[in-house]
Design a protein around this motif. Sequence first.
Motif, PDB file in Angstrom:
ATOM      1  N   MET A   1      16.030 -19.774 -15.823  1.00 52.79           N
ATOM      2  CA  MET A   1      16.908 -19.828 -16.992  1.00 52.79           C
ATOM      3  C   MET A   1      18.062 -18.848 -16.819  1.00 52.79           C
ATOM      4  O   MET A   1      17.861 -17.688 -16.426  1.00 52.79           O
ATOM      5  N   THR A   2      19.290 -19.282 -17.080  1.00 54.43           N
ATOM      6  CA  THR A   2      20.454 -18.427 -16.977  1.00 54.43           C
ATOM      7  C   THR A   2      20.462 -17.428 -18.128  1.00 54.43           C
ATOM      8  O   THR A   2      20.256 -17.797 -19.287  1.00 54.43           O
ATOM      9  N   ALA A   3      20.714 -16.174 -17.790  1.00 51.44           N
ATOM     10  CA  ALA A   3      20.710 -15.136 -18.824  1.00 51.44           C
ATOM     11  C   ALA A   3      21.923 -15.273 -19.732  1.00 51.44           C
ATOM     12  O   ALA A   3      23.036 -15.520 -19.275  1.00 51.44           O
ATOM     13  N   GLU A   4      21.700 -15.110 -21.027  1.00 50.92           N
ATOM     14  CA  GLU A   4      22.791 -15.080 -21.992  1.00 50.92           C
ATOM     15  C   GLU A   4      23.375 -13.682 -22.093  1.00 50.92           C
ATOM     16  O   GLU A   4      24.567 -13.502 -22.338  1.00 50.92           O
TER      17      GLU A   4
ATOM     18  N   ASP B   1      22.998  -9.751 -20.113  1.00 54.04           N
ATOM     19  CA  ASP B   1      22.427  -8.822 -19.146  1.00 54.04           C
ATOM     20  C   ASP B   1      22.381  -7.440 -19.784  1.00 54.04           C
ATOM     21  O   ASP B   1      23.373  -6.984 -20.375  1.00 54.04           O
TER      22      ASP B   1
ATOM     23  N   ARG C   1      18.279 -10.459 -19.882  1.00 50.60           N
ATOM     24  CA  ARG C   1      17.762 -10.081 -18.562  1.00 50.60           C
ATOM     25  C   ARG C   1      18.031  -8.603 -18.303  1.00 50.60           C
ATOM     26  O   ARG C   1      19.139  -8.118 -18.494  1.00 50.60           O
TER      27      ARG C   1
ATOM     28  N   THR D   1      26.020 -10.723 -14.353  1.00 54.49           N
ATOM     29  CA  THR D   1      26.701 -12.017 -14.268  1.00 54.49           C
ATOM     30  C   THR D   1      26.732 -12.751 -15.600  1.00 54.49           C
ATOM     31  O   THR D   1      27.446 -13.746 -15.742  1.00 54.49           O
ATOM     32  N   ALA D   2      25.953 -12.295 -16.578  1.00 57.65           N
ATOM     33  CA  ALA D   2      25.953 -12.930 -17.898  1.00 57.65           C
ATOM     34  C   ALA D   2      27.273 -12.651 -18.607  1.00 57.65           C
ATOM     35  O   ALA D   2      27.933 -11.643 -18.332  1.00 57.65           O
TER      36      ALA D   2
END
Length: 221
Positions: free
Chosen positions: A1-4, A6, A30, A73-74
Amino acid sequence: MTAEVDVVFPCLNEAGALPAVLDGLPRGYRGIVVDNGSTDGSAAVAAAHGAIVITETRRGFGAAAHAGLLAATAPIVAFCDADGSFDSADLARVVAPIVDGRANLVLGRRRPQLARAWPVHARMANAYLARRLRRATGADLHDLGPMRAARRADLVALGLNDRRSGYPLEMVLAAAAQHWRILEVDVDYRPRVGRSKVTGTVRGTATAISDMARVLRERAR
């Protein structure tokens, strides 16, 4: 799952606190633990609890915090102490005004749950710096606490240079200079896990005040 979101955790010997700190992160958040010279296995503990772990060999809060920002990267980046003094769930409260567009930078205003959570000398130093910050920026701020959030691209564009304890203050000064909307929200503040390295010691607090006073002088020039 892509972090919303960080969440950057500058870390120096926080193995005892990291499990609860990382396990308590809201869904979609994350952890990025920046190991700043730990000797207690903090990096391994962080990895075991799902965090991204990076190493920053240059000592200093600002060095670790900025390394975490660059590794993120979020779209939204938050910062938090790794010592267990904050409830990770409160990060959602700090991030919410960024998500809904009410603010560009949100700071968590510490509300001690026990008297010993925030030593008197540290609280007095924080109040002094907050007064100077209000005069310098016009922002209605009362705490320079480390729990905060903003959009990653905006933070990187500020071009922050301090790599010591002045980093959090420089962030607010730079944001104010860019006419960001800066907001405070209340967050719980508890006694940290283990031995304090900054606010729990007079020497650590004095060092932080010195670093922040230097940043204020430099910005004034």
